[in-house]
Design a protein around this motif. Structure first.
Motif, PDB file in Angstrom:
ATOM      1  N   UNK A 115       0.840  -1.206   0.000  1.00  0.00           N
ATOM      2  CA  UNK A 115       0.000   0.000   0.000  1.00  0.00           C
ATOM      3  C   UNK A 115       0.878   1.260   0.000  1.00  0.00           C
ATOM      4  N   UNK A 116       1.903   1.266   0.827  1.00  0.00           N
ATOM      5  CA  UNK A 116       2.796   2.430   0.914  1.00  0.00           C
ATOM      6  C   UNK A 116       3.524   2.647  -0.412  1.00  0.00           C
ATOM      7  N   UNK A 117       3.985   1.557  -1.021  1.00  0.00           N
ATOM      8  CA  UNK A 117       4.675   1.676  -2.306  1.00  0.00           C
ATOM      9  C   UNK A 117       3.728   2.204  -3.382  1.00  0.00           C
ATOM     10  N   UNK A 118       2.516   1.692  -3.412  1.00  0.00           N
ATOM     11  CA  UNK A 118       1.532   2.151  -4.403  1.00  0.00           C
ATOM     12  C   UNK A 118       1.248   3.636  -4.218  1.00  0.00           C
ATOM     13  N   UNK A 119       1.194   4.076  -2.970  1.00  0.00           N
ATOM     14  CA  UNK A 119       0.968   5.490  -2.686  1.00  0.00           C
ATOM     15  C   UNK A 119       2.115   6.343  -3.242  1.00  0.00           C
ATOM     16  N   UNK A 120       3.353   5.937  -2.994  1.00  0.00           N
ATOM     17  CA  UNK A 120       4.488   6.717  -3.492  1.00  0.00           C
ATOM     18  C   UNK A 120       4.521   6.747  -5.014  1.00  0.00           C
ATOM     19  N   UNK A 121       4.229   5.618  -5.637  1.00  0.00           N
ATOM     20  CA  UNK A 121       4.220   5.555  -7.100  1.00  0.00           C
ATOM     21  C   UNK A 121       3.087   6.425  -7.656  1.00  0.00           C
ATOM     22  N   UNK A 122       1.913   6.360  -7.045  1.00  0.00           N
ATOM     23  CA  UNK A 122       0.785   7.197  -7.480  1.00  0.00           C
ATOM     24  C   UNK A 122       1.084   8.677  -7.277  1.00  0.00           C
ATOM     25  N   UNK A 123       2.002   8.975  -6.368  1.00  0.00           N
ATOM     26  CA  UNK A 123       2.383  10.367  -6.116  1.00  0.00           C
ATOM     27  C   UNK A 123       3.402  10.873  -7.129  1.00  0.00           C
ATOM     28  N   UNK A 124       3.815  10.001  -8.057  1.00  0.00           N
ATOM     29  CA  UNK A 124       4.702  10.432  -9.132  1.00  0.00           C
ATOM     30  C   UNK A 124       6.132   9.941  -9.024  1.00  0.00           C
ATOM     31  N   UNK A 125       6.442   9.145  -8.023  1.00  0.00           N
ATOM     32  CA  UNK A 125       7.810   8.638  -7.910  1.00  0.00           C
ATOM     33  C   UNK A 125       7.965   7.381  -8.756  1.00  0.00           C
ATOM     34  N   UNK A 126       9.094   7.258  -9.437  1.00  0.00           N
ATOM     35  CA  UNK A 126       9.336   6.014 -10.172  1.00  0.00           C
ATOM     36  C   UNK A 126       9.377   4.836  -9.194  1.00  0.00           C
ATOM     37  N   UNK A 127       8.900   3.684  -9.641  1.00  0.00           N
ATOM     38  CA  UNK A 127       8.794   2.516  -8.758  1.00  0.00           C
ATOM     39  C   UNK A 127      10.131   2.164  -8.100  1.00  0.00           C
ATOM     40  N   UNK A 128      11.189   2.128  -8.863  1.00  0.00           N
ATOM     41  CA  UNK A 128      12.504   1.771  -8.306  1.00  0.00           C
ATOM     42  C   UNK A 128      12.945   2.784  -7.255  1.00  0.00           C
ATOM     43  N   UNK A 129      12.722   4.063  -7.510  1.00  0.00           N
ATOM     44  CA  UNK A 129      13.083   5.090  -6.526  1.00  0.00           C
ATOM     45  C   UNK A 129      12.260   4.940  -5.251  1.00  0.00           C
ATOM     46  N   UNK A 130      10.977   4.636  -5.388  1.00  0.00           N
ATOM     47  CA  UNK A 130      10.117   4.436  -4.223  1.00  0.00           C
ATOM     48  C   UNK A 130      10.608   3.248  -3.405  1.00  0.00           C
ATOM     49  N   UNK A 131      10.957   2.144  -4.078  1.00  0.00           N
ATOM     50  CA  UNK A 131      11.481   0.969  -3.382  1.00  0.00           C
ATOM     51  C   UNK A 131      12.769   1.301  -2.627  1.00  0.00           C
ATOM     52  N   UNK A 132      13.688   1.937  -3.328  1.00  0.00           N
ATOM     53  CA  UNK A 132      14.971   2.253  -2.700  1.00  0.00           C
ATOM     54  C   UNK A 132      14.824   3.290  -1.586  1.00  0.00           C
ATOM     55  N   UNK A 133      13.892   4.204  -1.741  1.00  0.00           N
ATOM     56  CA  UNK A 133      13.663   5.202  -0.688  1.00  0.00           C
ATOM     57  C   UNK A 133      13.152   4.538   0.585  1.00  0.00           C
ATOM     58  N   UNK A 134      12.206   3.612   0.448  1.00  0.00           N
ATOM     59  CA  UNK A 134      11.679   2.908   1.621  1.00  0.00           C
ATOM     60  C   UNK A 134      12.777   2.070   2.277  1.00  0.00           C
ATOM     61  N   UNK A 135      13.573   1.379   1.470  1.00  0.00           N
ATOM     62  CA  UNK A 135      14.667   0.566   1.996  1.00  0.00           C
ATOM     63  C   UNK A 135      15.721   1.442   2.670  1.00  0.00           C
ATOM     64  N   UNK A 136      16.097   2.531   2.013  1.00  0.00           N
ATOM     65  CA  UNK A 136      17.108   3.429   2.562  1.00  0.00           C
ATOM     66  C   UNK A 136      16.638   4.058   3.868  1.00  0.00           C
ATOM     67  N   UNK A 137      15.401   4.531   3.897  1.00  0.00           N
ATOM     68  CA  UNK A 137      14.873   5.142   5.122  1.00  0.00           C
ATOM     69  C   UNK A 137      14.831   4.125   6.256  1.00  0.00           C
TER      70      UNK A 137
END
Length: 189
Positions: A115-137
């Protein structure tokens, strides 16, 4: 004592963790606290690793039940609050970051993560960036809390001429760096 059940064992194990720290938690001590023989714990947990995994999952409950993002949320504000919530939850328990480190999300946590990933992607972030951002954070937060909890438990004073760093301020500045980098990548996408 009331009938021993899985939730009671986990709650008592977390209380023991808060009192003695992760290195001193043992099934022998836990059984003594519960007023049972050590083998009776194995009815609920096959081994200490399984117990620790259940403790880690239970310790994450405050973060795991935080509201999920909605389409109306600003992704930046949500990302900051989600990461801060994770930090607060890790800090709620003595050695909380050590207990959590290396765990894998369960089915309910995976659903929340999707759900969180889908939210970030729907907000305009590329999927890979959203994944790496969640992992990095996540890894940044665990590392920051590991250091903070280690310093809190250290008996030695810092070396002379070594400035003391406020862990919360340092965390917020690091989190801002992650968010700023993610926002720039999102703008380029």
């Amino acid at each position: 004592m009331a009938k021993l059940n899985r939730d009671t064992v986990i709650a008592e194990a977390l209380d023991l963790l808060d009192e003695v720290g992760l290195d001193a938690v043992s099934t022998r001590q836990l059984a003594k606290r519960l007023g049972v023989e050590q083998p009776s714990l194995y009815y609920h947990f096959r081994n200490k690793e399984e117990l620790l995994a259940a403790m880690a999952e239970a310790a994450m409950a405050p973060h795991s039940t935080a509201p999920l993002p909605t389409p109306a949320d600003d992704w930046r504000d949500w990302f900051l609050e989600n990461t801060r919530s994770f930090r607060r939850t890790l800090l709620m328990r003595r050695d909380g970051a050590r207990l959590h480190a290396g765990t894998r999300p369960g089915a309910a946590d995976l659903d929340r993560l999707v759900h969180k990933m889908a939210f970030l992607i729907a907000s305009g972030l590329p999927e890979r960036d959203a994944q790496l951002a969640m992992l990095t954070a996540s890894r940044f937060t665990v590392g920051a809390v590991l250091e903070e909890q280690a310093e809190a438990g250290a008996e030695a004073e810092p070396a002379a001429n070594t400035p003391r760093i406020d862990p919360e301020s340092a965390f917020e500045e690091g989190l801002t760096l992650i968010l700023d980098g993610l926002a720039r990548r999102g703008e380029r996408a």
